[in-house]
Design a protein around this motif. Structure first.
Motif, PDB file in Angstrom:
ATOM      1  N   GLU A 279     -10.578  10.179   0.254  1.00 20.10           N
ATOM      2  CA  GLU A 279      -9.129  10.272   0.072  1.00 20.10           C
ATOM      3  C   GLU A 279      -8.455   9.180   0.890  1.00 20.10           C
ATOM      4  OE1 GLU A 279      -7.287  14.081   0.477  1.00 20.10           O
ATOM      5  OE2 GLU A 279      -9.104  15.101  -0.195  1.00 20.10           O
ATOM      6  N   PHE A 280      -7.441   8.544   0.296  1.00 19.82           N
ATOM      7  CA  PHE A 280      -6.709   7.491   0.992  1.00 19.82           C
ATOM      8  C   PHE A 280      -5.319   7.352   0.395  1.00 19.82           C
ATOM      9  CE2 PHE A 280      -8.793   5.535  -2.582  1.00 19.82           C
ATOM     10  CZ  PHE A 280      -7.898   4.584  -3.060  1.00 19.82           C
ATOM     11  N   VAL A 281      -4.450   6.729   1.179  1.00 20.48           N
ATOM     12  CA  VAL A 281      -3.102   6.400   0.746  1.00 20.48           C
ATOM     13  C   VAL A 281      -3.055   4.885   0.633  1.00 20.48           C
ATOM     14  CG1 VAL A 281      -0.655   6.460   1.341  1.00 20.48           C
ATOM     15  CG2 VAL A 281      -2.141   8.385   1.947  1.00 20.48           C
ATOM     16  N   GLU A 282      -2.526   4.382  -0.475  1.00 21.14           N
ATOM     17  CA  GLU A 282      -2.506   2.936  -0.694  1.00 21.14           C
ATOM     18  C   GLU A 282      -1.088   2.384  -0.620  1.00 21.14           C
ATOM     19  OE1 GLU A 282      -4.110  -0.421  -3.856  1.00 21.14           O
ATOM     20  OE2 GLU A 282      -4.510   1.694  -4.237  1.00 21.14           O
ATOM     21  N   TYR A 283      -0.966   1.215  -0.001  1.00 19.37           N
ATOM     22  CA  TYR A 283       0.307   0.509   0.106  1.00 19.37           C
ATOM     23  C   TYR A 283       0.153  -0.894  -0.469  1.00 19.37           C
ATOM     24  CZ  TYR A 283       1.114   4.175   3.539  1.00 19.37           C
ATOM     25  OH  TYR A 283       1.224   5.392   4.165  1.00 19.37           O
ATOM     26  N   ASP A 284       1.077  -1.291  -1.326  1.00 18.02           N
ATOM     27  CA  ASP A 284       1.098  -2.642  -1.883  1.00 18.02           C
ATOM     28  C   ASP A 284       2.042  -3.475  -1.027  1.00 18.02           C
ATOM     29  OD1 ASP A 284       1.493  -5.009  -3.269  1.00 18.02           O
ATOM     30  OD2 ASP A 284       1.546  -4.041  -5.230  1.00 18.02           O
ATOM     31  N   VAL A 285       1.497  -4.354  -0.216  1.00 23.22           N
ATOM     32  CA  VAL A 285       2.313  -5.102   0.737  1.00 23.22           C
ATOM     33  C   VAL A 285       3.134  -6.205   0.076  1.00 23.22           C
ATOM     34  CG1 VAL A 285       0.809  -4.540   2.681  1.00 23.22           C
ATOM     35  CG2 VAL A 285       0.420  -6.649   1.399  1.00 23.22           C
ATOM     36  N   GLU A 286       2.866  -6.515  -1.186  1.00 26.38           N
ATOM     37  CA  GLU A 286       3.701  -7.490  -1.902  1.00 26.38           C
ATOM     38  C   GLU A 286       5.011  -6.845  -2.370  1.00 26.38           C
ATOM     39  OE1 GLU A 286       0.850 -10.871  -3.809  1.00 26.38           O
ATOM     40  OE2 GLU A 286       0.949  -8.965  -4.897  1.00 26.38           O
ATOM     41  N   SER A 287       4.980  -5.583  -2.701  1.00 27.01           N
ATOM     42  CA  SER A 287       6.175  -4.920  -3.222  1.00 27.01           C
ATOM     43  C   SER A 287       6.843  -3.992  -2.205  1.00 27.01           C
ATOM     44  CB  SER A 287       5.826  -4.125  -4.484  1.00 27.01           C
ATOM     45  OG  SER A 287       4.944  -3.066  -4.175  1.00 27.01           O
ATOM     46  N   ASP A 288       6.220  -3.800  -1.047  1.00 29.36           N
ATOM     47  CA  ASP A 288       6.752  -2.888  -0.030  1.00 29.36           C
ATOM     48  C   ASP A 288       6.874  -3.631   1.308  1.00 29.36           C
ATOM     49  OD1 ASP A 288       7.250  -0.902   1.850  1.00 29.36           O
ATOM     50  OD2 ASP A 288       5.793   0.508   0.991  1.00 29.36           O
ATOM     51  N   PRO A 289       8.059  -4.177   1.606  1.00 28.48           N
ATOM     52  CA  PRO A 289       8.231  -4.943   2.845  1.00 28.48           C
ATOM     53  C   PRO A 289       7.927  -4.146   4.121  1.00 28.48           C
ATOM     54  CG  PRO A 289      10.181  -5.144   1.431  1.00 28.48           C
ATOM     55  CD  PRO A 289       9.274  -4.129   0.802  1.00 28.48           C
ATOM     56  N   LYS A 290       8.213  -2.856   4.117  1.00 24.36           N
ATOM     57  CA  LYS A 290       7.923  -2.032   5.299  1.00 24.36           C
ATOM     58  C   LYS A 290       6.416  -1.897   5.507  1.00 24.36           C
ATOM     59  CE  LYS A 290      12.217   0.524   5.435  1.00 24.36           C
ATOM     60  NZ  LYS A 290      12.882   1.806   5.475  1.00 24.36           N
ATOM     61  N   ALA A 291       5.674  -1.788   4.410  1.00 26.38           N
ATOM     62  CA  ALA A 291       4.213  -1.708   4.508  1.00 26.38           C
ATOM     63  C   ALA A 291       3.649  -3.030   5.031  1.00 26.38           C
ATOM     64  CB  ALA A 291       3.608  -1.359   3.162  1.00 26.38           C
ATOM     65  N   LEU A 292       4.203  -4.149   4.560  1.00 23.06           N
ATOM     66  CA  LEU A 292       3.759  -5.459   5.052  1.00 23.06           C
ATOM     67  C   LEU A 292       4.028  -5.575   6.544  1.00 23.06           C
ATOM     68  CD1 LEU A 292       2.687  -8.326   4.736  1.00 23.06           C
ATOM     69  CD2 LEU A 292       4.994  -9.024   4.040  1.00 23.06           C
ATOM     70  N   GLU A 293       5.202  -5.181   6.973  1.00 22.85           N
ATOM     71  CA  GLU A 293       5.553  -5.238   8.391  1.00 22.85           C
ATOM     72  C   GLU A 293       4.591  -4.388   9.220  1.00 22.85           C
ATOM     73  OE1 GLU A 293       9.228  -3.818  11.244  1.00 22.85           O
ATOM     74  OE2 GLU A 293       9.688  -4.377   9.168  1.00 22.85           O
ATOM     75  N   ARG A 294       4.293  -3.196   8.755  1.00 21.03           N
ATOM     76  CA  ARG A 294       3.366  -2.308   9.482  1.00 21.03           C
ATOM     77  C   ARG A 294       1.957  -2.902   9.533  1.00 21.03           C
ATOM     78  NH1 ARG A 294       0.609   2.787   8.169  1.00 21.03           N
ATOM     79  NH2 ARG A 294      -0.070   3.578  10.180  1.00 21.03           N
ATOM     80  N   MET A 295       1.497  -3.449   8.388  1.00 18.01           N
ATOM     81  CA  MET A 295       0.172  -4.063   8.349  1.00 18.01           C
ATOM     82  C   MET A 295       0.098  -5.226   9.339  1.00 18.01           C
ATOM     83  SD  MET A 295      -1.798  -6.075   5.288  1.00 18.01           S
ATOM     84  CE  MET A 295      -1.182  -7.697   5.764  1.00 18.01           C
ATOM     85  N   LEU A 296       1.134  -6.064   9.374  1.00 18.15           N
ATOM     86  CA  LEU A 296       1.129  -7.206  10.295  1.00 18.15           C
ATOM     87  C   LEU A 296       1.099  -6.752  11.745  1.00 18.15           C
ATOM     88  CD1 LEU A 296       3.617  -9.591   8.449  1.00 18.15           C
ATOM     89  CD2 LEU A 296       1.116  -9.782   8.591  1.00 18.15           C
ATOM     90  N   LYS A 297       1.767  -5.659  12.067  1.00 23.99           N
ATOM     91  CA  LYS A 297       1.702  -5.115  13.430  1.00 23.99           C
ATOM     92  C   LYS A 297       0.297  -4.628  13.750  1.00 23.99           C
ATOM     93  CE  LYS A 297       6.507  -3.772  14.025  1.00 23.99           C
ATOM     94  NZ  LYS A 297       7.453  -2.669  14.159  1.00 23.99           N
ATOM     95  N   LEU A 298      -0.311  -3.924  12.807  1.00 24.55           N
ATOM     96  CA  LEU A 298      -1.652  -3.386  13.025  1.00 24.55           C
ATOM     97  C   LEU A 298      -2.704  -4.487  13.156  1.00 24.55           C
ATOM     98  CD1 LEU A 298      -1.500  -0.438  10.473  1.00 24.55           C
ATOM     99  CD2 LEU A 298      -1.820  -0.195  12.946  1.00 24.55           C
ATOM    100  N   THR A 299      -2.534  -5.581  12.415  1.00 26.52           N
ATOM    101  CA  THR A 299      -3.526  -6.664  12.409  1.00 26.52           C
ATOM    102  C   THR A 299      -3.151  -7.811  13.338  1.00 26.52           C
ATOM    103  OG1 THR A 299      -2.482  -7.810  10.550  1.00 26.52           O
ATOM    104  CG2 THR A 299      -4.200  -6.175  10.016  1.00 26.52           C
TER     105      THR A 299
END
Length: 75
Positions: free
Chosen positions: A27-47
């Motif tokens: 089970e997983f939750v998926e985020y598309d970082v091209e269409s979701d700016p908040k998800a991109l921001e979170r991913m960049l913080k995590l990485t």
């Protein structure tokens, strides 16, 4: 907390990792970082600014970047 997959619809490696997780019944939750700016921001913080997808996160920690040594760069 659920497993999180950060990726893009256009990235073949995101699709391959998604297919692997689904095949294994994970089970997983998926985020598309091209269409979701908040998800991109979170991913960049995590990485710490790394723009390679897919990124697999478990319990708020990066578990994996890329898929089998390959990935796509997000603009």
């Amino acid at each position: 907390m659920a497993l999180e997959l950060f990726g893009t619809k256009s990235c073949l490696y995101t699709a391959e990792l998604r297919a692997d997780l689904e095949w294994r019944g994970v089970e997983f939750v998926e985020y598309d970082v091209e269409s979701d700016p908040k998800a991109l921001e979170r991913m960049l913080k995590l990485t710490h600014g790394l723009r390679t997808v897919p990124v697999l996160v478990e319990d708020g920690r990066v578990k994996q970047v890329g898929w089998q040594g390959r990935g796509c760069t997000v603009g």
